[in-house]
Design a protein around this motif. Structure first.
Motif, mmCIF file in Angstrom:
data_model
loop_
_atom_site.group_PDB
_atom_site.id
_atom_site.type_symbol
_atom_site.label_atom_id
_atom_site.label_comp_id
_atom_site.label_asym_id
_atom_site.label_seq_id
_atom_site.Cartn_x
_atom_site.Cartn_y
_atom_site.Cartn_z
ATOM 1 N N GLN A 178 -46.344 -1.393 -28.537
ATOM 2 C CA GLN A 178 -47.141 -0.014 -27.413
ATOM 3 C C GLN A 178 -48.168 0.242 -28.354
ATOM 4 O OE1 GLN A 178 -46.415 -0.714 -24.670
ATOM 5 N NE2 GLN A 178 -45.870 -3.393 -25.166
ATOM 6 N N SER A 179 -47.554 0.862 -29.935
ATOM 7 C CA SER A 179 -48.753 2.437 -29.590
ATOM 8 C C SER A 179 -49.745 1.262 -30.374
ATOM 9 C CB SER A 179 -48.759 2.926 -30.685
ATOM 10 O OG SER A 179 -46.697 2.827 -31.329
ATOM 11 N N ALA A 180 -49.688 0.506 -30.012
ATOM 12 C CA ALA A 180 -50.607 -0.439 -31.235
ATOM 13 C C ALA A 180 -51.576 -0.596 -29.926
ATOM 14 C CB ALA A 180 -50.295 -1.417 -32.105
ATOM 15 N N GLY A 181 -51.545 -0.945 -28.223
ATOM 16 C CA GLY A 181 -51.945 -0.868 -27.709
ATOM 17 C C GLY A 181 -51.414 -2.489 -27.097
ATOM 18 N N LEU A 182 -50.807 -3.095 -27.840
ATOM 19 C CA LEU A 182 -50.432 -4.593 -27.059
ATOM 20 C C LEU A 182 -49.898 -4.830 -25.899
ATOM 21 C CD1 LEU A 182 -48.459 -6.294 -30.713
ATOM 22 C CD2 LEU A 182 -50.852 -6.829 -29.833
ATOM 23 N N ARG A 183 -50.620 -5.564 -25.067
ATOM 24 C CA ARG A 183 -50.271 -6.004 -23.777
ATOM 25 C C ARG A 183 -48.731 -6.419 -23.891
ATOM 26 N NH1 ARG A 183 -50.250 -9.861 -20.890
ATOM 27 N NH2 ARG A 183 -50.194 -9.816 -18.347
ATOM 28 N N MET A 184 -48.335 -6.090 -22.499
ATOM 29 C CA MET A 184 -46.578 -6.320 -23.323
ATOM 30 C C MET A 184 -46.443 -6.907 -21.976
ATOM 31 S SD MET A 184 -44.284 -3.288 -21.892
ATOM 32 C CE MET A 184 -45.425 -2.735 -20.868
ATOM 33 N N PRO A 185 -45.947 -8.385 -22.094
ATOM 34 C CA PRO A 185 -46.153 -9.810 -20.888
ATOM 35 C C PRO A 185 -44.865 -9.619 -19.656
ATOM 36 C CG PRO A 185 -44.579 -10.104 -23.034
ATOM 37 C CD PRO A 185 -45.210 -8.822 -23.280
ATOM 38 N N LYS A 186 -45.614 -9.932 -18.717
ATOM 39 C CA LYS A 186 -45.018 -9.552 -17.599
ATOM 40 C C LYS A 186 -44.490 -10.550 -16.981
ATOM 41 C CE LYS A 186 -48.909 -6.746 -16.108
ATOM 42 N NZ LYS A 186 -48.732 -5.272 -16.663
ATOM 43 N N GLY A 187 -44.093 -11.779 -18.333
ATOM 44 C CA GLY A 187 -42.760 -12.355 -17.173
ATOM 45 C C GLY A 187 -43.455 -13.943 -17.018
ATOM 46 N N VAL A 188 -42.423 -15.469 -16.853
ATOM 47 C CA VAL A 188 -42.467 -16.313 -17.575
ATOM 48 C C VAL A 188 -41.830 -16.764 -15.664
ATOM 49 C CG1 VAL A 188 -40.093 -16.475 -18.813
ATOM 50 C CG2 VAL A 188 -41.943 -18.308 -18.997
ATOM 51 N N LEU A 189 -42.127 -18.163 -15.433
ATOM 52 C CA LEU A 189 -41.143 -18.972 -14.728
ATOM 53 C C LEU A 189 -41.258 -20.258 -15.429
ATOM 54 C CD1 LEU A 189 -40.841 -19.345 -11.723
ATOM 55 C CD2 LEU A 189 -43.578 -20.514 -11.359
ATOM 56 N N MET A 190 -40.379 -20.623 -15.138
ATOM 57 C CA MET A 190 -39.668 -21.525 -15.672
ATOM 58 C C MET A 190 -38.765 -22.535 -14.592
ATOM 59 S SD MET A 190 -37.071 -20.563 -19.064
ATOM 60 C CE MET A 190 -36.955 -18.922 -18.222
ATOM 61 N N THR A 191 -39.259 -23.482 -14.359
ATOM 62 C CA THR A 191 -38.734 -25.110 -13.225
ATOM 63 C C THR A 191 -38.927 -26.052 -14.281
ATOM 64 O OG1 THR A 191 -40.716 -25.786 -10.987
ATOM 65 C CG2 THR A 191 -41.956 -25.193 -12.953
ATOM 66 N N ARG A 235 -42.892 -13.404 -28.736
ATOM 67 C CA ARG A 235 -43.346 -11.879 -28.162
ATOM 68 C C ARG A 235 -42.108 -11.320 -28.122
ATOM 69 N NH1 ARG A 235 -45.814 -15.926 -26.655
ATOM 70 N NH2 ARG A 235 -47.860 -16.213 -25.647
ATOM 71 N N ALA A 236 -41.533 -11.248 -29.331
ATOM 72 C CA ALA A 236 -39.887 -10.349 -29.502
ATOM 73 C C ALA A 236 -40.232 -9.394 -29.553
ATOM 74 C CB ALA A 236 -39.246 -11.286 -30.847
ATOM 75 N N THR A 237 -41.286 -8.966 -30.457
ATOM 76 C CA THR A 237 -41.188 -7.344 -31.122
ATOM 77 C C THR A 237 -42.391 -6.864 -29.553
ATOM 78 O OG1 THR A 237 -42.625 -8.426 -32.612
ATOM 79 C CG2 THR A 237 -40.699 -7.802 -32.812
ATOM 80 N N PHE A 238 -43.028 -7.239 -28.640
ATOM 81 C CA PHE A 238 -44.202 -7.243 -27.846
ATOM 82 C C PHE A 238 -43.070 -5.228 -27.298
ATOM 83 C CE2 PHE A 238 -47.471 -10.158 -27.053
ATOM 84 C CZ PHE A 238 -47.212 -10.522 -28.363
ATOM 85 N N PHE A 239 -42.526 -5.614 -26.910
ATOM 86 C CA PHE A 239 -41.186 -4.488 -26.387
ATOM 87 C C PHE A 239 -41.190 -2.753 -26.963
ATOM 88 C CE2 PHE A 239 -41.771 -8.251 -23.067
ATOM 89 C CZ PHE A 239 -41.863 -6.853 -22.156
ATOM 90 N N SER A 240 -41.770 -3.262 -28.245
ATOM 91 C CA SER A 240 -41.509 -2.317 -29.305
ATOM 92 C C SER A 240 -42.443 -0.818 -28.911
ATOM 93 C CB SER A 240 -40.704 -2.602 -30.941
ATOM 94 O OG SER A 240 -41.988 -3.301 -31.231
ATOM 95 N N LYS A 241 -42.063 -0.198 -29.248
ATOM 96 C CA LYS A 241 -42.868 1.634 -29.878
ATOM 97 C C LYS A 241 -43.907 0.897 -30.736
ATOM 98 C CE LYS A 241 -42.019 6.136 -29.342
ATOM 99 N NZ LYS A 241 -41.512 6.975 -30.441
ATOM 100 N N GLU A 242 -43.564 0.366 -31.142
ATOM 101 C CA GLU A 242 -45.273 0.301 -32.522
ATOM 102 C C GLU A 242 -45.340 -0.833 -31.662
ATOM 103 O OE1 GLU A 242 -41.387 -0.239 -32.767
ATOM 104 O OE2 GLU A 242 -41.573 2.011 -33.930
#
Ligand SMILES: Nc1ncnc2c1ncn2[C@@H]1O[C@H](COP(=O)(O)OP(=O)(O)OP(=O)(O)O)[C@@H](O)[C@H]1O
Ligand SMILES: [Mg+2]
Length: 498
Positions: free
Chosen positions: A261-274, A252-259
């Motif tokens: 986003q314009s490709a319409g990839l859904r941004m990850p919202k979050g992760v919970l670590m326990t 998911r390293a590039t999911f926040f990039s502009k590219e």
């Protein structure tokens, strides 16, 4: 009191939203905003041009009454509003239940509700947070007056430019758009200030201006003291083991990039670590920021409830606005159970409300904010938080397996610039059954001390063995609790280790 703490993820156009509410004949609207002036300006604009006929518009404040030099108390002002004929908008600034005896105010508002229900009269209450008594929830609707959108910011920007005619603007349309986007999350005043700052001492305005916007945002966040910027010292390479988690993060390293986003990839919202203490939850959080190249901000739950910075609800809300304003960014919530699970301390009602608005925001926010939450006492976490769709994934960070302990040793030896040649990682791993990552690190540190005390010689494998022999791993003393955690995680979480 029930604060309608709704965190609107999407930036709505305030003009349209207000118009819609008036047209739908809502008699009382509570506008939550710190920006009284913008609220007033927006209402004025709606009154003047929102409908085919202009509406009357009046403003009342405690200090200035209707602004005509005559002091008038809120109850009389409301009476006047009710008895006036025709249509109109009425704004009460800094509305609070303390403006008059509460029972009287409540009665007045109920009267307003009854009398104006059938007319084009709308009463607006403005304050930073809406406190609506439970028995009035049906009478008052609250809206979150969104921060300036790109269009509003554009207007502010143009007006600031007008004030500095000598500065040559060398921005392409695209750069300008980027600048305005960068300023999202600032209040109108803050944006104006940042734009002005960009121009100070300049003869030309170019792309560098964006840095000033970012600096300004960072400064605002710091000033407020709720979010703490955490410089990222660790990378994914600093984590031994936890391969599943690392793969997930790499994917998911590039999911926040502009590219993306314009490709319409859904941004990850979050992760919970326990999971088990000392096995790399906090470490991993910092590594996410480094791996994704995003700034990391920690929200201090204790400050949220400490009261020093306002009520917990206000603080939480502000924290969300701030993190959105510095986005793309990662929001780190340590020991989230303390903030959300109706923790023993404090008012349960408040915690529950914060929690429910957090959930809504977590799920619905569209700003590029990724939440990295860690939890230790997982049985305290409410099931709603764990439901699918809240976090993208829930990871269970267990005690490192034998196969993982070697790489953890490697990380900590290399970090101290120790030549690996003299060490057998497999043997070290075998000797440290039940050790967590922190204890493995500690054994290296203690080994170094032993070696140093002994004629300051370099660390040897035996030193580590000695240190290991003197330690009782936490997992041995807490066997029962750890078993419990594992049982819990078995059905609810994904293993961070492969
Ligand atoms: N998998 C690992 N690889 C390398 N080092 C590790 C690992 N796990 C833990 N450590 C070391 O132990 C230290 C403590 O780990 P960390 O703070 O991430 O634990 P935690 O899971 O957050 O524990 P807690 O539940 O107590 O907050 C880290 O700073 C790191 O030096
Ligand atoms: Mg931790």
């Amino acid at each position: 009191m029930s604060s309608q703490l709704q965190l609107k993820a999407q930036r709505k156009n305030s003009f349209e939203e207000i118009k819609r509410l008036i047209a739908s004949k809502y008699p009382i609207v509570w506008i939550e905003s710190w920006e009284e002036e913008r609220v007033e300006a927006a209402l004025k604009k709606v009154a003047a041009s929102g409908f085919s006929q202009p509406l009357q518009f009046q403003v009342w404040s405690e200090t200035r009454g209707f602004g005509n030099g005559e002091k008038i108390d809120v109850v009389s002002a409301l009476e006047q509003f009710i008895s006036q004929s025709g249509s109109g908008l009425f704004l009460i600034k800094d509305f609070s239940w303390k403006l008059a005896p509460e029972s009287l105010l409540k009665r007045m508002l109920k009267d307003v509700f009854q009398l104006t229900k059938s007319s084009f009269k709308t009463l607006f209450l403005c304050s930073s947070i809406a406190e609506i008594p439970d028995d009035m929830l049906k009478d008052i609707v609250s809206i979150d007056f969104s921060l300036p959108d790109e269009m509003d910011l554009g207007t502010i920007f143009e007006s600031v430019l007008k004030g500095a005619p000598k500065v040559k603007v060398s921005l392409t349309e695209e750069q300008k758009a980027k600048l305005l986007k960068g300023a999202l999350g600032l209040t109108g005043d803050e944006a104006k200030f940042a734009f002005q700052k960009m121009l100070v001492g300049k003869t030309e305005l170019n792309e560098d201006a964006l840095d000033i916007i970012y600096e300004e945002k960072a400064r605002i966040v710091k000033r407020d003291g709720l979010l703490e910027f955490v410089p990222t010292k660790y990378n994914l390479e600093d984590i031994g083991g936890l391969e599943n988690l690392k793969d997930w993060l790499k994917d998911r390293a590039t999911f926040f990039s502009k590219e993306a986003q314009s490709a319409g990839l859904r941004m990850p919202k979050g992760v919970l670590m326990t999971g088990v203490s000392g096995c790399g939850k906090s470490l991993s959080t910092q590594a996410i920021a480094a791996a994704w190249g995003l700034p990391l901000y920690r929200l201090d739950m204790n400050r949220l409830y400490g009261g020093a910075l306002g009520t917990a609800e206000e603080c939480f809300r502000r924290a969300i606005i701030q993190i959105e304003s510095v986005s793309p960014a990662i929001l780190w919530l340590e020991e989230i159970e303390k903030g959300v699970a109706g923790y023993e301390q404090g008012d349960k009602g408040v915690t529950a409300r914060i929690f429910s608005s957090f959930l809504t925001w977590l799920q619905e926010h569209t700003t590029p904010v990724f939440v990295a939450a860690t939890a230790n006492e997982i049985n305290k976490l409410p099931p709603e938080l764990l439901r699918k769709g809240r976090f993208d994934e829930i990871f269970f960070v267990d005690l490192p397996t034998e196969a993982e302990r070697g790489p953890i040793f490697k990380v900590h030896l290399e970090k101290r610039k120790i030549d690996l040649a003299g060490f057998n990682l497999i043997e070290l791993a075998k000797a440290t059954n039940n050790f967590n990552g922190a204890e493995i690190e500690q054994s290296v540190v203690s080994g170094l001390v032993l070696a140093f005390k002994d004629k300051q010689r370099p660390l040897s494998q035996d030193d580590i063995f000695k240190a290991v022999g003197r330690m009782v791993p936490l997992a041995t003393t807490m066997a029962e609790q750890i078993k419990e955690i594992k049982r819990w995680a078995d059905t609810r979480a994904v293993k961070a280790s492969k």
